[in-house]
Design a protein around this motif. Structure first.
Motif, mmCIF file in Angstrom:
data_model
loop_
_atom_site.group_PDB
_atom_site.id
_atom_site.type_symbol
_atom_site.label_atom_id
_atom_site.label_comp_id
_atom_site.label_asym_id
_atom_site.label_seq_id
_atom_site.Cartn_x
_atom_site.Cartn_y
_atom_site.Cartn_z
ATOM 1 N N LEU A 53 0.833 -1.211 0.000
ATOM 2 C CA LEU A 53 0.000 0.000 0.000
ATOM 3 C C LEU A 53 0.866 1.259 0.000
ATOM 4 C CD1 LEU A 53 -2.791 -1.170 2.467
ATOM 5 C CD2 LEU A 53 -3.070 -0.716 -0.002
ATOM 6 N N ASP A 54 1.984 1.228 0.720
ATOM 7 C CA ASP A 54 2.916 2.368 0.703
ATOM 8 C C ASP A 54 3.489 2.573 -0.696
ATOM 9 O OD1 ASP A 54 2.499 2.804 3.400
ATOM 10 O OD2 ASP A 54 4.401 1.880 4.033
ATOM 11 N N GLU A 55 3.809 1.485 -1.378
ATOM 12 C CA GLU A 55 4.336 1.576 -2.742
ATOM 13 C C GLU A 55 3.297 2.201 -3.678
ATOM 14 O OE1 GLU A 55 7.443 0.558 -5.698
ATOM 15 O OE2 GLU A 55 7.391 1.012 -3.557
ATOM 16 N N ILE A 56 2.056 1.759 -3.556
ATOM 17 C CA ILE A 56 0.970 2.309 -4.380
ATOM 18 C C ILE A 56 0.783 3.791 -4.074
ATOM 19 C CG2 ILE A 56 -1.525 2.187 -4.812
ATOM 20 C CD1 ILE A 56 -1.187 -0.925 -4.250
ATOM 21 N N SER A 57 0.874 4.156 -2.810
ATOM 22 C CA SER A 57 0.782 5.568 -2.412
ATOM 23 C C SER A 57 1.927 6.380 -3.038
ATOM 24 C CB SER A 57 0.816 5.660 -0.886
ATOM 25 O OG SER A 57 0.800 6.991 -0.472
ATOM 26 N N TRP A 58 3.130 5.790 -3.086
ATOM 27 C CA TRP A 58 4.274 6.471 -3.724
ATOM 28 C C TRP A 58 4.002 6.666 -5.211
ATOM 29 C CZ3 TRP A 58 8.065 4.551 -7.253
ATOM 30 C CH2 TRP A 58 9.088 5.470 -7.517
ATOM 31 N N TYR A 59 3.454 5.643 -5.888
ATOM 32 C CA TYR A 59 3.110 5.792 -7.315
ATOM 33 C C TYR A 59 2.184 6.992 -7.504
ATOM 34 C CZ TYR A 59 4.592 0.848 -8.021
ATOM 35 O OH TYR A 59 5.270 -0.339 -8.083
ATOM 36 N N GLN A 60 1.174 7.105 -6.631
ATOM 37 C CA GLN A 60 0.220 8.214 -6.746
ATOM 38 C C GLN A 60 0.898 9.543 -6.464
ATOM 39 O OE1 GLN A 60 -3.060 7.944 -7.853
ATOM 40 N NE2 GLN A 60 -2.852 10.172 -7.974
ATOM 41 N N SER A 61 1.801 9.573 -5.485
ATOM 42 C CA SER A 61 2.434 10.844 -5.113
ATOM 43 C C SER A 61 3.348 11.367 -6.225
ATOM 44 C CB SER A 61 3.191 10.723 -3.789
ATOM 45 O OG SER A 61 4.401 10.027 -3.947
ATOM 46 N N ILE A 62 4.102 10.480 -6.896
ATOM 47 C CA ILE A 62 4.967 10.983 -7.974
ATOM 48 C C ILE A 62 4.129 11.471 -9.142
ATOM 49 C CG2 ILE A 62 6.992 9.643 -7.283
ATOM 50 C CD1 ILE A 62 6.429 7.757 -9.698
ATOM 51 N N TYR A 63 2.986 10.834 -9.359
ATOM 52 C CA TYR A 63 2.077 11.287 -10.422
ATOM 53 C C TYR A 63 1.480 12.650 -10.055
ATOM 54 C CZ TYR A 63 -1.744 11.242 -13.801
ATOM 55 O OH TYR A 63 -2.612 11.572 -14.817
ATOM 56 N N ASP A 64 1.007 12.787 -8.819
ATOM 57 C CA ASP A 64 0.400 14.049 -8.372
ATOM 58 C C ASP A 64 1.396 15.200 -8.401
ATOM 59 O OD1 ASP A 64 -1.983 12.694 -7.935
ATOM 60 O OD2 ASP A 64 -1.703 12.549 -5.759
ATOM 61 N N LYS A 65 2.659 14.931 -8.053
ATOM 62 C CA LYS A 65 3.691 15.974 -8.021
ATOM 63 C C LYS A 65 4.354 16.197 -9.378
ATOM 64 C CE LYS A 65 4.971 14.760 -3.301
ATOM 65 N NZ LYS A 65 5.941 13.963 -2.533
ATOM 66 N N GLY A 68 6.946 11.878 -11.839
ATOM 67 C CA GLY A 68 7.016 10.566 -12.445
ATOM 68 C C GLY A 68 5.645 9.992 -12.697
ATOM 69 N N ILE A 69 5.645 8.799 -13.280
ATOM 70 C CA ILE A 69 4.405 8.063 -13.524
ATOM 71 C C ILE A 69 4.766 6.584 -13.562
ATOM 72 C CG2 ILE A 69 4.633 8.397 -16.025
ATOM 73 C CD1 ILE A 69 1.527 8.334 -16.176
ATOM 74 N N ARG A 70 3.942 5.762 -12.911
ATOM 75 C CA ARG A 70 4.214 4.329 -12.842
ATOM 76 C C ARG A 70 2.970 3.570 -13.258
ATOM 77 N NH1 ARG A 70 9.456 2.374 -11.765
ATOM 78 N NH2 ARG A 70 9.284 0.187 -11.255
ATOM 79 N N TRP A 71 3.140 2.682 -14.226
ATOM 80 C CA TRP A 71 2.045 1.850 -14.705
ATOM 81 C C TRP A 71 2.148 0.451 -14.132
ATOM 82 C CZ3 TRP A 71 4.433 5.340 -18.010
ATOM 83 C CH2 TRP A 71 3.605 6.225 -18.716
ATOM 84 N N GLY A 72 1.003 -0.146 -13.820
ATOM 85 C CA GLY A 72 0.965 -1.566 -13.503
ATOM 86 C C GLY A 72 0.918 -2.345 -14.800
ATOM 87 N N ILE A 73 1.706 -3.400 -14.870
ATOM 88 C CA ILE A 73 1.739 -4.253 -16.062
ATOM 89 C C ILE A 73 0.749 -5.391 -15.847
ATOM 90 C CG2 ILE A 73 3.167 -5.768 -17.498
ATOM 91 C CD1 ILE A 73 5.641 -4.189 -16.388
ATOM 92 N N THR A 74 -0.204 -5.537 -16.780
ATOM 93 C CA THR A 74 -1.162 -6.635 -16.716
ATOM 94 C C THR A 74 -1.210 -7.323 -18.072
ATOM 95 O OG1 THR A 74 -3.102 -5.338 -17.408
ATOM 96 C CG2 THR A 74 -2.597 -5.371 -15.055
ATOM 97 N N LEU A 88 10.586 8.025 -13.119
ATOM 98 C CA LEU A 88 10.765 8.686 -11.838
ATOM 99 C C LEU A 88 11.843 9.751 -12.019
ATOM 100 C CD1 LEU A 88 12.976 6.541 -9.535
ATOM 101 C CD2 LEU A 88 12.229 5.673 -11.720
ATOM 102 N N ASN A 89 11.915 10.640 -11.060
ATOM 103 C CA ASN A 89 12.873 11.754 -11.136
ATOM 104 C C ASN A 89 12.746 12.507 -12.455
ATOM 105 O OD1 ASN A 89 13.877 11.130 -8.561
ATOM 106 N ND2 ASN A 89 15.284 9.628 -9.419
#
Length: 183
Positions: A53-65, A68-74, A88-89
């Motif tokens: 959940l912390d990792e998912i929160s980090w994904y959202q925070s880099i997107y909001d700021k 960065g942007i992180r996609w889930g691979i499905t 990132l960065n």
């Protein structure tokens, strides 16, 4: 590319890359608790759903700021997240960002990482106006080196004691791919 709630969804022959949500926490925990997956990421293997959940929160925070942007691979027709890939960065002023990827061990060797990273690179150059994409890779991580070299990345050099992770200093290779090299 399809946009839903402004988060871009990327589609390839076999994959859907989408936003990771809290509903995906169990899927993330499954592969991010694997020591082999985490070996070269600079993090300890996850131990609890809260780590995911912390990792998912980090994904959202880099997107909001907008850093960065992180996609889930499905896999298409399967909603389960089997890895993640993204930027990132992000430094828009200099038109550059770092790229990163991790994938569940059960899907190693299937070409999924190549397919996912290619879609993310294409998105970065076409929609994020990037000129340079960097990959920082630990020297023992030969699979990631092969992955980015296959995409056209050039090894620029060794960054000595560049990161302090897991109680030690890590050297990292700096790779880069420029937009004109990808087109």
């Amino acid at each position: 590319m399809v946009e839903v709630n402004s988060f871009p969804i990327l589609e390839t022959n076999r994959l859907i890359l989408r936003k990771v949500t809290n509903d995906d926490a169990c899927s993330l925990l499954k592969y991010l608790s694997d020591r082999d997956v985490m070996k070269h990421i600079g993090l300890e293997p996850f131990k609890s759903i809260n780590d995911a959940l912390d990792e998912i929160s980090w994904y959202q925070s880099i997107y909001d700021k907008n850093t960065g942007i992180r996609w889930g691979i499905t896999l298409k027709n399967q909603g389960q997240v089997i890895g993640s890939c993204g930027f990132l960065n992000l430094i828009p002023k200099h038109y550059r960002s770092e790229i990163g990827i991790e994938l569940s061990k059960e899907h190693w060797g299937e070409g999924i990482a190549s397919e996912a990273i290619n879609a993310v690179i294409r998105y970065g150059f076409m929609h994020m106006n990037l000129q340079r994409i960097e990959a920082l890779i630990e020297p023992p991580n030969l699979l990631s080196q092969k992955l980015v070299e296959k995409q056209g990345f050039i090894k620029e050099g060794l960054l000595r004691s560049y990161e302090f992770t897991g109680g030690k200093f890590d050297d990292l290779y700096m790779y880069s791919l420029l937009k004109p090299d990808f087109e």
